[in-house]
Design an enzyme around this catalytic site. Structure first.
Site: not given
Length: 582
Positions: A45, A111, A117, A147, A174, A180, A326, A328, A331-332
């Site tokens: 697409e 299409k 949405y 799609c 998509s 999914k 960083l 420690g 997350d980082s």
């Protein structure tokens, strides 16, 4: 005489606006499909423009370049039929598939179901189609749709099957979210079995802003069996031979289509049959063995989405190197690990910025992580700047109790350091905050929120831990890539002595399900309490999520991995007095 259609699906990674580059790649794949003796090559697409082109569609020059590219693709299509996603330009514009054969554009499919949405805004740009054409290619009736059209049980696929289609080619852009691919595959298998047709579902691949497209294109036989599956997150031409004569045998055994009300199908759209080419036996030799790549499990697919989304955002935006602060913390550590997997160790630089409250363990853990990843680690203590801020504000803050303002000065100094290095060397800063923190506003504007891309923006904290454990399990030298101490220590911003996240937030194992219920599923207070969640924590989540919308509007983009991410998926007013509390 058995009829066989050899189909080539061009699952590739376009870039929005790179019409010349996208076109060149399409033509390369057409040549590859022709060399494999394919009868029909299909491309995703809006493959010509990239998806989603958004308000580029308001630029006449963009539309003209798209139209010229379609003609170049047609000229390169001698001896093969091609379906390519593009913009059809006329009195209005349509999200369309150009149907090309032997050097010229024969027709367009427009299409019909335009999503409006979540992250989609197609009603803003396109006129919907109302014709459900079937193209007879090499003697095989092929329905083409795009799609969203395939998601409706009584939609274009049913009209095309009723008009004689034996194969459906559905081209897609998509976007990915966790889980999914399995849901999509089950839906495609159901459409194939319900209509007694081959369904080829072709998806694009790669990252575009916050969206990631996972590929994982499939072909389902008329009984719903998956007979080909492309790889997830990889550029690939997928070639499969379809035994079209098996469609008739399957339909003889299934009476459902004979009992449908034709009036309902006419309400969907008008059928049309276009003859492209008669059946001919080619000298293609033996049947091809179609790809059957394994599906990824949930954690693996999320990790790969983060890698692809980060890689493509950085490279497609024109950056070469990235910068990660960083701390420690976990997350980082995950952000840096994803960046190295996406871009290579030479293109990631870590910076540790200890303050008076930083533990030696955090600095040491940052060094161990950098050594494991093979990246540079710059140590830039922030105490001189922290003292300067304290002295500068002392007169105005005199007589007040220290609070988060003094704590957040440290985060803002670190953000300033990172952005100054970025400005000096042209490196992109990767912010390290996760979805749980962004939901609760547990992040500092112009501090740890500073950056050009937020890798973990849509990743809940509990999933951060799962991703780290999954990545460590894949380490090749037998030792954890992310130090075990990083996973074991209590999460902390280290902005005051002995601080932990749980001083301010509920435990993440309890917090994340409440955030999901409120942010992704729109449950109210009473609903969440009835589900068994702590009423005090539910009230806290509702209050914190709603009042921190202004922060999230100023956050950098990040990879979407949940069904409903902050940003385009969830659009709430900043000024908003509605509170669903008791």
């Amino acid at each position: 005489m058995q009829r066989t259609l050899r189909l080539a699906l061009g699952q590739f990674n376009p870039t929005v606006g790179d019409i010349a580059g996208n076109t060149a790649r399409i033509i390369e794949l057409i040549d590859e499909a022709r060399a494999s003796h394919a009868d029909l090559a299909a491309f995703p697409e809006l493959a010509v423009t990239g998806y989603p082109p958004e308000d580029l569609l308001f630029k006449p020059s963009f539309l003209a370049d798209n139209a010229a590219a379609v003609q170049r693709i047609a000229a390169a299509s001698r001896g093969i039929a091609v379906i390519v996603g593009c913009v059809e330009v006329g009195d209005d514009i349509a999200n369309a598939a150009a149907v090309i054969n032997d050097g010229r554009v024969l027709d367009w499919y427009r299409k019909m179901y335009l999503p409006n949405y979540g992250v989609f805004d197609e009603d803003r740009y396109f006129r919907r189609g109302d014709v459900c054409p079937v193209y007879v290619i090499n003697g095989c009736p092929v329905g083409v749709n795009i799609c969203e059209d395939i998601w409706y049980p009584v939609g274009p696929i049913a009209v095309q099957r009723d008009a004689g289609a034996e194969v459906i080619v559905n081209i897609n852009a998509s976007p990915f979210h966790a889980g999914k691919a399995g849901q999509r595959e089950r839906m495609i298998a159901t459409r194939a079995a319900d209509n007694g047709v081959f369904v080829a579902y072709l998806n694009t691949v790669g990252g575009q802003d916050e969206l990631v497209f996972d590929g994982a294109s499939i072909v389902c036989a008329p009984d719903g069996t998956v007979i080909a599956r492309g790889p997830s997150f990889e550029d690939r031409l997928i070639v499969a031979d379809l035994d079209v004569d098996s469609v008739f045998r399957q339909r003889l055994r299934d009476p459902r289509s004979r009992k449908e009300n034709p009036e309902i199908l006419r309400e969907v759209g008008q059928a049309a049959v276009v003859r492209v080419s008669d059946y001919h036996r080619t000298g293609r030799g033996n049947a091809v063995e179609a790809a059957m790549c394994r599906p990824l499990d949930e954690v693996e697919e999320v990790y790969q989405a983060l890698v692809v989304g980060t890689r493509d955002y950085v490279r497609k935006s024109g950056f070469r190197k990235t910068l990660v602060g960083l701390s420690g913390g976990i997350d980082s550590a995950l952000t840096a690990t994803v960046a190295v997997d996406a871009l290579g160790a030479d293109n990631v630089v870590g910076v540790t910025m200890p303050s008076r409250y930083s533990s030696e363990g955090s600095v040491g853990d940052s060094q161990e992580l950098a050594d494991n990843l093979g990246i540079q680690l710059w140590r830039i203590p922030i105490e001189p700047a922290h003292l300067a801020f304290t002295d500068m504000l002392a007169e105005r803050f005199a007589g007040t109790e220290a609070n988060t303002a003094e704590e957040n000065v440290q985060a803002r100094i670190r953000g300033n350091v990172l952005m100054t290095i970025s400005n000096k060397f042209g490196w992109l800063v990767l912010a390290t905050g996760n979805k749980s923190e962004m939901a609760m506003g547990y992040a500092t504007l112009y501090g740890d929120m500073a950056g050009g891309f937020a890798v973990l923006k849509d990743v809940p904290k509990t999933l951060v831990y799962r991703l780290c454990r999954w990545r460590n399990a894949g380490s090749h030298n037998g030792r954890p890539l992310i130090p075990q101490a990083v996973l074991d220590k209590p999460p902390s911003a280290e902005l005051r002595p002995n601080q932990t996240d749980q001083d301010t937030l509920p435990p993440y194992d309890d917090l994340d399900p409440i955030i999901k219920a409120y942010v992704e599923d729109d449950y109210g207070y009473a609903d969440m309490v009835a589900m068994g969640h702590n009423p005090e924590w539910v009230s806290q989540v509702i209050s914190y999520v709603d009042r921190n919308e202004y922060k999230r509007r100023q956050a950098p983009p990040g990879v979407k991995i949940t069904p409903r991410a902050f940003g385009k998926d969830r659009r709430l007013p900043i000024v908003n007095r509605y509170r669903p509390t008791p």
